[in-house]
Design an enzyme around this catalytic site. Structure first.
Site, PDB file in Angstrom:
ATOM      1  N   GLY A 154       0.835  -1.200   0.000  1.00 62.70           N
ATOM      2  CA  GLY A 154       0.000   0.000   0.000  1.00 62.70           C
ATOM      3  C   GLY A 154       0.861   1.238   0.000  1.00 62.70           C
ATOM      4  O   GLY A 154       2.074   1.170   0.258  1.00 62.70           O
ATOM      5  N   CYS A 160       5.317  -6.339   1.445  1.00 68.64           N
ATOM      6  CA  CYS A 160       5.725  -4.934   1.385  1.00 68.64           C
ATOM      7  C   CYS A 160       5.098  -4.150   2.555  1.00 68.64           C
ATOM      8  O   CYS A 160       5.405  -4.424   3.703  1.00 68.64           O
ATOM      9  CB  CYS A 160       5.386  -4.353   0.018  1.00 68.64           C
ATOM     10  N   TYR A 161       4.160  -3.233   2.273  1.00 71.47           N
ATOM     11  CA  TYR A 161       3.516  -2.527   3.392  1.00 71.47           C
ATOM     12  C   TYR A 161       2.893  -3.530   4.363  1.00 71.47           C
ATOM     13  O   TYR A 161       2.901  -3.321   5.584  1.00 71.47           O
ATOM     14  CB  TYR A 161       2.434  -1.575   2.868  1.00 71.47           C
ATOM     15  N   HIS A 196       7.866  -8.160  -3.863  1.00 72.30           N
ATOM     16  CA  HIS A 196       6.521  -8.504  -4.362  1.00 72.30           C
ATOM     17  C   HIS A 196       6.514  -9.849  -5.090  1.00 72.30           C
ATOM     18  O   HIS A 196       6.880  -9.910  -6.263  1.00 72.30           O
ATOM     19  CB  HIS A 196       6.031  -7.402  -5.309  1.00 72.30           C
ATOM     20  N   GLU A 234       3.962 -11.321  -6.172  1.00 65.93           N
ATOM     21  CA  GLU A 234       2.836 -11.392  -7.117  1.00 65.93           C
ATOM     22  C   GLU A 234       3.188 -10.858  -8.502  1.00 65.93           C
ATOM     23  O   GLU A 234       2.454 -11.104  -9.456  1.00 65.93           O
ATOM     24  CB  GLU A 234       1.630 -10.623  -6.543  1.00 65.93           C
ATOM     25  N   SER A 253     -24.445  -9.146 -25.637  1.00 67.15           N
ATOM     26  CA  SER A 253     -23.867  -8.014 -26.346  1.00 67.15           C
ATOM     27  C   SER A 253     -22.843  -8.442 -27.380  1.00 67.15           C
ATOM     28  O   SER A 253     -22.407  -7.652 -28.199  1.00 67.15           O
ATOM     29  CB  SER A 253     -23.178  -7.095 -25.338  1.00 67.15           C
ATOM     30  N   GLY A 254     -22.398  -9.692 -27.311  1.00 71.74           N
ATOM     31  CA  GLY A 254     -21.298 -10.096 -28.184  1.00 71.74           C
ATOM     32  C   GLY A 254     -19.975 -10.021 -27.435  1.00 71.74           C
ATOM     33  O   GLY A 254     -18.974 -10.565 -27.877  1.00 71.74           O
ATOM     34  N   GLY A 255     -19.949  -9.368 -26.277  1.00 72.68           N
ATOM     35  CA  GLY A 255     -18.741  -9.308 -25.457  1.00 72.68           C
ATOM     36  C   GLY A 255     -18.542 -10.616 -24.689  1.00 72.68           C
ATOM     37  O   GLY A 255     -19.461 -11.444 -24.605  1.00 72.68           O
ATOM     38  N   VAL A 256     -17.336 -10.769 -24.120  1.00 74.50           N
ATOM     39  CA  VAL A 256     -16.973 -12.022 -23.448  1.00 74.50           C
ATOM     40  C   VAL A 256     -17.885 -12.304 -22.246  1.00 74.50           C
ATOM     41  O   VAL A 256     -18.366 -13.428 -22.079  1.00 74.50           O
ATOM     42  CB  VAL A 256     -15.501 -11.946 -22.960  1.00 74.50           C
ATOM     43  N   ASP A 257     -18.131 -11.287 -21.423  1.00 78.05           N
ATOM     44  CA  ASP A 257     -18.824 -11.552 -20.156  1.00 78.05           C
ATOM     45  C   ASP A 257     -20.266 -12.010 -20.368  1.00 78.05           C
ATOM     46  O   ASP A 257     -20.712 -12.990 -19.765  1.00 78.05           O
ATOM     47  CB  ASP A 257     -18.802 -10.301 -19.262  1.00 78.05           C
ATOM     48  N   SER A 258     -20.987 -11.325 -21.256  1.00 78.36           N
ATOM     49  CA  SER A 258     -22.378 -11.750 -21.452  1.00 78.36           C
ATOM     50  C   SER A 258     -22.420 -13.074 -22.204  1.00 78.36           C
ATOM     51  O   SER A 258     -23.314 -13.897 -21.978  1.00 78.36           O
ATOM     52  CB  SER A 258     -23.201 -10.669 -22.158  1.00 78.36           C
ATOM     53  N   LYS A 287     -11.263 -11.578 -15.322  1.00 77.92           N
ATOM     54  CA  LYS A 287     -11.475 -11.722 -16.772  1.00 77.92           C
ATOM     55  C   LYS A 287     -10.801 -12.978 -17.339  1.00 77.92           C
ATOM     56  O   LYS A 287     -11.394 -13.680 -18.160  1.00 77.92           O
ATOM     57  CB  LYS A 287     -10.905 -10.480 -17.467  1.00 77.92           C
TER      58      LYS A 287
END
Ligand code: XMP
Length: 544
Positions: free
Chosen positions: A68, A95-96, A200, A202, A254-259, A400
């Protein structure tokens, strides 16, 4: 091939082991959560002022304290709830997170005067814990055969980004890594399973970072590998079935990945009781509507109602120049069209939406006043509460990349999953100023040519977003013997991790050359092509 997933298959509790990540505001907190999940363990991010009761309810197998921007050496520094050190579960401070842990447990943090930022090599002193046995290099390769090999200290290549440092260890801790600058670069109390890393793990620059995370979650916290795409798919299908019972579900595709992934998943759970509405607003990419219908209707047999609403959108947008006004109109028209279509369906009780985990974290950020984290734009799919439908949001816990993996598991085509993001208002914000159908037609063709050439040259997956923009200013050109005075197309291609900052892609000149000649030759009514060399900041990715 999609796996055989059904609600009745043997159920694994994917949340049985879980890591709680306490967020102190680091830009890397989401990365920590993703790394833990890549290790096969569910993780959840919570703010550092979380109430003790919520921590108890979560019943974590282990806790990670993020980095942080604050100074743990200051009096007003945020700290973790003391309860976390009393639960008897392993705690890892990064870290923090390491500094606030040291301060809380009786050590001391010195305010830094200089920042240590970037690559560093640390001596790995650990013999039986978090870091033991991990090595990137030995200090002097010439001595490999020498008699005192055992005394030589392995090195780890790590990523540092800190000013303050722990200068006195809390009681019970010992140093497990050091650098010449930071003698206490990592610390451990292996009796209580408390660990601190100044670097870090990650970020991918820390070469053994994933191994360290896996060591923590598997060996130290004892978590099993339950968070896998196949178990996640099965769990979600079962949960959707439980939630919906025998009701009918509506979804805006919608044609997007999520929907798309939400549709495939809900269909797996409720079959023909799912109805999707796909609104063609006339602002989609080339062939997008037909591709969506082929994938969902023909391939999956999902009931998709395609609504051709181009005229309605174009009428509403006529004469409007302001980008935010255009966004509002496109959003509102979408809701009206969707509402009208929904009114033709009987007995719908549920609305499925493709909300994903970063959306949830960002709205939580808004609730805690960290509003600067939020994108100003909303997806067009935001539908009114007045619809009075129960919400089904099966992707709420997924990042995602997990959504994409799930889509693959469910058999969605890569052409749909690995596509660049496309904004909700579509070409409406890529036609500068007033939107007109004939501008949209030219832009769609130019954009398709650009994308085809990127795919053909293997550049499509190397950039994170690429598209064409229609500039309604006329420019003089020559074609054959004739003079042209016509609008301009701008090409934009960017490389970015989080879409908050971006670098313009250094595409090869001959590729840009090919795209430019094809557009000017093949698209009627375009006289010139330019390439956008603006980073973000100062530019945004979209032109409006
Ligand atoms: P900017 O232009 O803000 O874009 O740098 C960052 C990312 O957000 C997308 N974007 C939108 N997405 N509705 C959306 O759903 C919008 O109004 C919108 N505006 C920008 C943009 O495509 C990029 O991926």
């Amino acid at each position: 091939m999609s796996a055989n997933i059904s609600a009745s298959a043997q159920h694994v509790d994917i949340h049985a082991d879980a890591i709680l990540i306490i967020d102190f505001g680091s830009q890397y907190t989401q990365l920590i959560a993703r790394r833990v999940r890549e290790a096969g363990v569910y993780s959840e991010i919570v703010p550092c002022d979380i109430e003790a009761g919520r921590i108890r309810n979560f019943s974590p197998s282990g806790i990670i304290l993020s980095g942080g921007p604050d100074s743990a050496a200051g009096d007003t520094a945020p700290s973790a709830p003391p309860l976390i050190f009393e639960l008897g579960v392993p705690v890892l401070g990064i870290c923090y997170g390491m500094q606030t842990m040291a301060a809380a447990l009786g050590g001391h943090v010195a305010a830094g005067t200089t920042r240590e930022y970037g690559y560093a090599q640390v001596d790995n002193l650990d013999v039986d814990g978090l870091l033991s046995g991990l090595v990137d290099s030995l200090p002097d390769d010439r001595d490999v055969d020498s008699a005192d090999d055992r005394t030589r200290i392995p090195q780890l290549d790590v990523w540092m980004s800190h000013g303050d440092r722990v200068d006195t260890l809390p009681p019970g801790f010992s140093a497990i890594a050091r650098t010449s600058n930071a003698p206490l670069a990592a610390m451990a109390d292996s009796r209580r399973c408390f660990y601190g890393l100044q670097f870090h793990p990650e970020v991918t620059h820390t070469r053994q970072g994933q191994a360290i995370i896996e060591r923590f979650v598997h060996d130290i916290c004892g978590c099993a590998n339950l968070w896998r795409t196949d178990t996640i798919a099965r769990d979600l299908v079962a949960r959707i079935s439980d939630q919906i019972g025998d009701g009918r579900v509506l979804l805006a595709l919608s044609g997007g990945v999520d929907s798309a992934v939400t549709a495939a998943l809900v269909h797996r759970a409720v079959g023909e009781r799912l109805t999707c509405v796909f609104v063609d607003n006339g602002l989609l990419r080339e062939n997008e509507g037909d591709d969506v219908m082929t994938a969902f209707c023909d391939h999956f047999g999902i009931d998709v109602r395609r609504v051709d609403a181009e005229a309605r959108f174009m009428d509403a947008l006529a004469g409007v120049n302001d980008p935010e006004a255009k966004r509002r109109i496109i959003g509102n028209t979408f809701i009206d069209v969707f509402d009208d279509e929904a009114a033709t369906l009987d007995n719908v009780a549920w609305l499925a939406q493709g909300t994903i985990y970063p959306d949830v974290i960002e709205s939580a950020g808004a609730a805690t006043g960290k509003a600067d984290l939020i994108k100003s734009h909303h997806n067009v799919g935001g539908l009114p509460a007045a619809m009075n439908l129960g919400l089904v949001e099966p992707l709420r816990e997924l990042f995602k990349d997990e959504v994409r993996a799930l889509g693959r598991e469910l058999g969605l085509p890569s052409s749909m999953l690995d596509r660049h993001p496309f904004p909700g208002p579509g070409l409406g914000v890529r036609i500068l100023g007033e939107v007109k159908p004939e501008y949209a037609a030219r832009l769609r063709r130019a954009d398709a040519i650009f994308i085809q050439e990127l795919v053909a040259s293997d550049w499509y997956q190397q950039v994170n977003q690429a598209f064409a923009v229609f500039l309604p200013v006329s420019s003089v050109g020559v074609m054959g013997d004739g003079r042209r005075y016509e609008p301009v197309i701008a090409l934009r291609a960017v490389e970015t991790v989080d879409f908050m900052t971006a670098r313009w892609s250094r595409l090869p000149y001959d590729l840009i050359d090919r795209v430019s000649s094809r557009i000017v030759n093949e698209v009627d009514g375009i006289s010139r092509v330019v390439y956008d060399v603006t980073g973000k900041p100062p530019g945004t990715i979209e032109w409006e």
